[in-house]
Write a protein that holds these residues in place. Sequence first.
Motif, PDB file in Angstrom:
ATOM      1  N   GLY A   1      34.455  48.431  40.288  1.00 41.35           N
ATOM      2  CA  GLY A   1      35.799  48.475  40.865  1.00 41.35           C
ATOM      3  C   GLY A   1      36.217  47.123  41.418  1.00 41.35           C
ATOM      4  N   VAL A   2      35.290  46.457  42.081  1.00 42.36           N
ATOM      5  CA  VAL A   2      35.586  45.136  42.630  1.00 42.36           C
ATOM      6  C   VAL A   2      35.883  44.155  41.499  1.00 42.36           C
ATOM      7  N   GLN A   3      35.095  44.205  40.434  1.00 35.90           N
ATOM      8  CA  GLN A   3      35.324  43.314  39.298  1.00 35.90           C
ATOM      9  C   GLN A   3      36.666  43.597  38.634  1.00 35.90           C
ATOM     10  N   GLU A   4      37.007  44.872  38.494  1.00 35.58           N
ATOM     11  CA  GLU A   4      38.282  45.224  37.869  1.00 35.58           C
ATOM     12  C   GLU A   4      39.462  44.759  38.712  1.00 35.58           C
ATOM     13  N   ARG A   5      39.383  44.941  40.031  1.00 37.01           N
ATOM     14  CA  ARG A   5      40.462  44.481  40.906  1.00 37.01           C
ATOM     15  C   ARG A   5      40.588  42.961  40.862  1.00 37.01           C
ATOM     16  N   SER A   6      39.463  42.289  40.839  1.00 37.55           N
ATOM     17  CA  SER A   6      39.468  40.835  40.772  1.00 37.55           C
ATOM     18  C   SER A   6      40.086  40.353  39.463  1.00 37.55           C
ATOM     19  N   ALA A   7      39.737  40.989  38.372  1.00 38.12           N
ATOM     20  CA  ALA A   7      40.302  40.619  37.069  1.00 38.12           C
ATOM     21  C   ALA A   7      41.808  40.872  37.038  1.00 38.12           C
ATOM     22  N   ALA A   8      42.244  41.982  37.624  1.00 35.57           N
ATOM     23  CA  ALA A   8      43.672  42.292  37.656  1.00 35.57           C
ATOM     24  C   ALA A   8      44.433  41.252  38.483  1.00 35.57           C
ATOM     25  N   LYS A   9      43.863  40.852  39.609  1.00 40.28           N
ATOM     26  CA  LYS A   9      44.505  39.821  40.436  1.00 40.28           C
ATOM     27  C   LYS A   9      44.594  38.496  39.689  1.00 40.28           C
ATOM     28  N   ALA A  10      43.501  38.131  39.008  1.00 37.62           N
ATOM     29  CA  ALA A  10      43.487  36.876  38.260  1.00 37.62           C
ATOM     30  C   ALA A  10      44.525  36.911  37.142  1.00 37.62           C
ATOM     31  N   GLU A  11      44.640  38.025  36.432  1.00 39.59           N
ATOM     32  CA  GLU A  11      45.622  38.155  35.351  1.00 39.59           C
ATOM     33  C   GLU A  11      47.034  38.064  35.903  1.00 39.59           C
ATOM     34  N   ALA A  12      47.290  38.719  37.029  1.00 41.78           N
ATOM     35  CA  ALA A  12      48.614  38.658  37.647  1.00 41.78           C
ATOM     36  C   ALA A  12      48.953  37.219  38.060  1.00 41.78           C
ATOM     37  N   GLU A  13      47.991  36.515  38.598  1.00 39.45           N
ATOM     38  CA  GLU A  13      48.220  35.123  38.997  1.00 39.45           C
ATOM     39  C   GLU A  13      48.483  34.238  37.774  1.00 39.45           C
ATOM     40  N   ARG A  14      47.721  34.434  36.693  1.00 39.45           N
ATOM     41  CA  ARG A  14      47.959  33.665  35.455  1.00 39.45           C
ATOM     42  C   ARG A  14      49.356  33.945  34.911  1.00 39.45           C
ATOM     43  N   LYS A  15      49.769  35.212  34.934  1.00 42.60           N
ATOM     44  CA  LYS A  15      51.100  35.573  34.440  1.00 42.60           C
ATOM     45  C   LYS A  15      52.176  34.946  35.314  1.00 42.60           C
ATOM     46  N   ARG A  16      51.983  34.962  36.616  1.00 43.96           N
ATOM     47  CA  ARG A  16      52.964  34.370  37.524  1.00 43.96           C
ATOM     48  C   ARG A  16      53.102  32.873  37.262  1.00 43.96           C
TER      49      ARG A  16
END
Length: 91
Positions: free
Chosen positions: A59-74
């Motif tokens: 769960g921690v890895q998935e949340r971290s990956a989602a945050k990183a993807e959102a930051e890359r998209k931004r």
Amino acid sequence: MKPKLLALALIAAVGLVGCGKKDEAKTREQQRAERDAFIKQREERAMQNPDKVFGKAQGVQERSAAKAEAERKRLSDEYERKQAEAEKNAK
């Protein structure tokens, strides 16, 4: 009177020495054995319910990956917006 005072001081001194008694220092082997036992106990607790332990990690890895993807998209969107503005200003 002085013998009573001396006896009282002696009793107080003996009492203080007795209260300050510390446990014997543990040897390296004892410390290592305690540490190994603690680690083994922790691993056994974790292995009783591996889904919970590994599920949290996943769960921690998935949340971290989602945050990183959102930051890359931004950042990508911001870069594209700045490029569009630069082209508009260049014309």
